[in-house]
Write an enzyme that holds these catalytic residues in place. Structure first.
Site, PDB file in Angstrom:
ATOM      1  CG  ASP A 193      -1.821   1.203   1.282  1.00 13.09           C
ATOM      2  OD1 ASP A 193      -2.181   1.725   0.213  1.00 13.09           O
ATOM      3  OD2 ASP A 193      -2.166   1.640   2.401  1.00 13.09           O
ATOM      4  CD  GLU A 226      -5.680  -0.072  -2.860  1.00 16.01           C
ATOM      5  OE1 GLU A 226      -6.211   1.055  -2.770  1.00 16.01           O
ATOM      6  OE2 GLU A 226      -5.651  -0.899  -1.928  1.00 16.01           O
ATOM      7  CG  ASP A 256      -0.988   3.101   5.960  1.00 21.52           C
ATOM      8  OD1 ASP A 256      -1.594   3.515   4.957  1.00 21.52           O
ATOM      9  OD2 ASP A 256      -0.819   3.773   6.988  1.00 21.52           O
TER      10      ASP A 256
END
Length: 173
Positions: A11, A70, A142
């Site tokens: 992330d 992502e 996170d």
């Protein structure tokens, strides 16, 4: 029977980059390591260098086979989007440097794979990651997002492998 596969999920962020390494063995997920790379309020080049070095250390220690990251889908403004893109780029270069493949998933795909619907709140993702990996405590936000990305890839890879098996034995045209 397929051999276990290690996945590092990321992330990426310009202030905090979450990471999570899991192993999938059949249908079981195992947590290997997760955490955050917290970046000081330095010039961007130094923050990108820290991302590269810290993620290199994690990859060398945990030996994943693939990176799941992502996709960026929005940012508050153009400058934020650019900075986030550069942090993401530094993370992807780490994967290339270590010979890892990189798979990208939208936030919708990640949430769908972990929670069951694409509009899940961050807390729901965090909770389901804890449940799926059998963690005593929920990971930091996170890191949870990074682990969710890794779980998403593991689910996609497992599904693709099952489909390929079906094709090989004639179950799927």
């Amino acid at each position: 029977m397929a051999r276990p596969m290690r996945v590092i999920g990321l992330d990426p962020g310009s202030r905090i980059t979450g990471f999570g390494v899991i192993e999938i063995d059949g249908t079981a997920f195992h947590h290997i390591e997760s955490g955050n790379v917290r970046l000081k309020d330095d010039v961007l080049a130094l923050r990108l260098h820290v991302i590269f070095n810290r993620l290199s250390e994690v990859i060398e220690r945990t030996r994943p086979e693939v990176m799941a990251v992502e996709k960026v889908f929005m940012a508050r403004n153009a400058q934020s989007a650019l900075t986030l893109g550069q942090a993401r780029g530094a993370a992807i270069v780490v994967a290339a440097h270590h010979g890892l493949g990189v798979e990208e998933y939208s936030a919708l795909q990640v949430k769908q794979a972990v929670v069951g619907h694409g509009k899940a709140a961050k807390q729901q993702v965090q909770h389901m990651v804890r449940i799926l990996l059998g963690l005593k405590q929920p990971p930091a936000m996170d890191a949870a997002d990074a682990l969710a990305c890794a779980i998403c890839h593991a689910n996609h890879a497992h599904g693709a492998a099952r489909l390929q098996s079906g094709i090989r034995i004639g179950l799927v045209p």
